[in-house]
Motif scaffolding. Structure first.
Motif, mmCIF file in Angstrom:
data_model
loop_
_atom_site.group_PDB
_atom_site.id
_atom_site.type_symbol
_atom_site.label_atom_id
_atom_site.label_comp_id
_atom_site.label_asym_id
_atom_site.label_seq_id
_atom_site.Cartn_x
_atom_site.Cartn_y
_atom_site.Cartn_z
ATOM 1 N N LYS A 153 11.234 -49.405 19.780
ATOM 2 C CA LYS A 153 10.945 -47.978 19.729
ATOM 3 C C LYS A 153 9.693 -47.688 20.561
ATOM 4 C CE LYS A 153 13.791 -45.805 16.736
ATOM 5 N NZ LYS A 153 14.428 -44.490 16.944
ATOM 6 N N SER A 154 9.781 -46.663 21.422
ATOM 7 C CA SER A 154 8.652 -46.343 22.285
ATOM 8 C C SER A 154 7.525 -45.703 21.486
ATOM 9 C CB SER A 154 9.097 -45.396 23.400
ATOM 10 O OG SER A 154 7.994 -45.062 24.222
ATOM 11 N N GLN A 175 10.597 -47.354 30.142
ATOM 12 C CA GLN A 175 9.640 -46.919 29.130
ATOM 13 C C GLN A 175 9.966 -45.491 28.701
ATOM 14 O OE1 GLN A 175 5.995 -47.695 31.414
ATOM 15 N NE2 GLN A 175 5.554 -49.407 30.068
ATOM 16 N N ASN A 176 9.877 -45.254 27.387
ATOM 17 C CA ASN A 176 10.129 -43.928 26.823
ATOM 18 C C ASN A 176 11.511 -43.408 27.244
ATOM 19 O OD1 ASN A 176 9.248 -41.823 25.162
ATOM 20 N ND2 ASN A 176 8.548 -40.614 26.901
ATOM 21 N N HIS A 203 13.793 -42.882 21.622
ATOM 22 C CA HIS A 203 13.174 -43.253 22.892
ATOM 23 C C HIS A 203 12.735 -44.712 22.790
ATOM 24 C CE1 HIS A 203 13.016 -38.885 23.062
ATOM 25 N NE2 HIS A 203 12.727 -38.952 24.340
ATOM 26 N N TYR A 204 13.022 -45.506 23.819
ATOM 27 C CA TYR A 204 12.827 -46.949 23.736
ATOM 28 C C TYR A 204 12.088 -47.491 24.956
ATOM 29 C CZ TYR A 204 16.469 -46.363 20.206
ATOM 30 O OH TYR A 204 17.199 -45.938 19.119
ATOM 31 N N ASP A 205 11.420 -48.654 24.735
ATOM 32 C CA ASP A 205 10.818 -49.425 25.813
ATOM 33 C C ASP A 205 11.566 -50.755 25.895
ATOM 34 O OD1 ASP A 205 8.897 -47.430 26.041
ATOM 35 O OD2 ASP A 205 7.405 -48.493 24.846
ATOM 36 N N PHE A 206 12.029 -51.114 27.096
ATOM 37 C CA PHE A 206 12.731 -52.385 27.251
ATOM 38 C C PHE A 206 12.799 -52.745 28.726
ATOM 39 C CE2 PHE A 206 15.807 -48.942 27.133
ATOM 40 C CZ PHE A 206 16.641 -49.188 28.206
ATOM 41 N N SER A 207 13.171 -53.970 28.993
ATOM 42 C CA SER A 207 13.356 -54.435 30.372
ATOM 43 C C SER A 207 14.738 -55.052 30.490
ATOM 44 C CB SER A 207 12.276 -55.458 30.759
ATOM 45 O OG SER A 207 12.324 -56.585 29.902
ATOM 46 N N LEU A 208 15.214 -55.139 31.720
ATOM 47 C CA LEU A 208 16.538 -55.706 31.980
ATOM 48 C C LEU A 208 16.488 -56.519 33.258
ATOM 49 C CD1 LEU A 208 19.553 -55.774 31.078
ATOM 50 C CD2 LEU A 208 19.930 -53.801 32.588
ATOM 51 N N ILE A 230 23.149 -56.980 29.685
ATOM 52 C CA ILE A 230 22.992 -55.848 28.765
ATOM 53 C C ILE A 230 23.288 -56.279 27.335
ATOM 54 C CG2 ILE A 230 24.076 -53.670 28.085
ATOM 55 C CD1 ILE A 230 24.126 -52.887 31.026
ATOM 56 N N GLN A 231 24.292 -57.133 27.155
ATOM 57 C CA GLN A 231 24.629 -57.573 25.800
ATOM 58 C C GLN A 231 23.582 -58.541 25.254
ATOM 59 O OE1 GLN A 231 28.711 -58.508 25.182
ATOM 60 N NE2 GLN A 231 28.392 -59.537 23.231
ATOM 61 N N GLU A 232 23.176 -59.522 26.066
ATOM 62 C CA GLU A 232 22.247 -60.540 25.582
ATOM 63 C C GLU A 232 20.827 -59.992 25.410
ATOM 64 O OE1 GLU A 232 22.467 -63.788 28.290
ATOM 65 O OE2 GLU A 232 24.366 -64.559 27.479
ATOM 66 N N GLN A 233 20.377 -59.165 26.347
ATOM 67 C CA GLN A 233 18.988 -58.721 26.340
ATOM 68 C C GLN A 233 18.767 -57.432 25.554
ATOM 69 O OE1 GLN A 233 17.596 -58.663 30.471
ATOM 70 N NE2 GLN A 233 18.904 -60.430 30.913
ATOM 71 N N LEU A 234 19.771 -56.549 25.495
ATOM 72 C CA LEU A 234 19.601 -55.248 24.849
ATOM 73 C C LEU A 234 20.395 -55.111 23.544
ATOM 74 C CD1 LEU A 234 19.794 -52.875 27.961
ATOM 75 C CD2 LEU A 234 17.831 -54.159 27.079
ATOM 76 N N GLY A 235 21.278 -56.045 23.261
ATOM 77 C CA GLY A 235 22.103 -55.928 22.068
ATOM 78 C C GLY A 235 23.117 -54.801 22.171
ATOM 79 N N LEU A 236 23.517 -54.477 23.394
ATOM 80 C CA LEU A 236 24.484 -53.420 23.650
ATOM 81 C C LEU A 236 25.673 -54.025 24.388
ATOM 82 C CD1 LEU A 236 21.971 -50.678 24.870
ATOM 83 C CD2 LEU A 236 22.831 -51.043 22.549
ATOM 84 N N LYS A 237 26.766 -53.283 24.452
ATOM 85 C CA LYS A 237 27.969 -53.807 25.088
ATOM 86 C C LYS A 237 28.650 -52.715 25.880
ATOM 87 C CE LYS A 237 32.043 -56.616 23.924
ATOM 88 N NZ LYS A 237 32.790 -57.280 22.816
#
Length: 259
Positions: A153-154, A175-176, A203-208, A230-237
């Motif tokens: 969470k940002s 970011q954000n 709103h989220y902070d993350f890298s890919l 995207i699946q491994e690093q962000l938990g999304l699919k």
């Protein structure tokens, strides 16, 4: 994914992803009546065919569009994927343009300001006319993977603009950022439009980090391709599906005279 479109084009579409603006004449009923900004003066000329740099630059109330084709201009102006532009002439993708202009309002321009300015410029100087339709087309749906999202969470002001940047070689920092902004910013990395089905509204902070298509992995520690990353690093699919989507059907357009 579409390996042919550059990461810099992705950055251009990312610019508009910060705030989606409706087609002129289709504003929400509850929106107040305001005067849309426009270019007070704008010069347009063909780009040097040898030029490689491409971008969008906003400084105060001045906008500079560098070496962009009309497909990208429309994608930026209306926050859509190139595949949502239908019946376009070939020169939309082959002819590139330099645009430099000043807004008819003082002060710093917002993202919606610039989008509306580009919409009017496309209509006035490129003679762009289109109709909007909804068609069922192939898209990619972003969903939450098993195990849940891996997003922080940002802590930024949620009203502040998102900050997204990268090196153009499979590394991006967000970011954000909302999921809508993330997907719109990544549109040109994929060969079909992206839609958000995560249900995440924060709103989220993350890298890919990923290895782009067509790039050989240099070592065993190289990041995976986009879908796996995207699946491994962000938990999304990301899932390929067919879904209704808005498309812009081009009716007419013309190359502007240089000035």
């Amino acid at each position: 994914m579409n390996a042919g479109r550059s990461a810099l084009v992705a950055a251009c579409i990312l610019f508009t992803a910060l705030c989606s603006v409706p087609v002129r004449g289709q504003a929400a009923a509850a929106a107040p009546q305001i005067t849309a900004p426009a270019f007070e003066v704008a010069t347009i000329k063909p780009s040097d065919p040898m030029k490689r740099n491409r971008g969008f630059h906003v400084n105060g109330n001045r906008v500079n569009v560098e070496n962009q084709d009309v497909t990208t201009l429309i994608s930026v102006a209306y926050s859509i994927h190139p595949k949502q532009i239908v019946n376009a002439p070939d020169w939309f993708n082959t002819a590139r343009w330099e645009i430099d202009g000043v807004a008819d309002k003082e002060g710093k321009l917002s993202v919606p300001d610039v989008q509306l300015m580009l919409q009017k410029l496309l209509a006035d100087r490129f003679g762009l006319k289109f109709k909007r339709e909804q068609r069922e087309i192939p898209v990619y749906a972003l969903t939450v993977a098993k195990g849940g999202p891996k997003l922080e969470k940002s802590k930024s002001d949620p009203n502040a603009l998102p900050d997204q940047h990268g090196n153009g070689k499979g590394r991006m920092q967000f970011q954000n950022t909302t999921m809508t902004v993330f997907l719109l910013g990544m549109q040109s990395e994929f060969d079909r439009p992206l839609v958000d089905q995560t249900g995440l509204d924060g709103h989220y902070d993350f890298s890919l980090r990923w290895t782009p298509d067509g790039v050989a992995a240099g070592d065993a520690d190289a990041p995976p391709g986009m879908f796996t990353a995207i699946q491994e690093q962000l938990g999304l699919k990301i899932l390929p599906v067919k879904a209704p989507a808005n498309v812009l059907v081009i009716e007419s357009a013309e190359k502007p005279s240089a000035n």
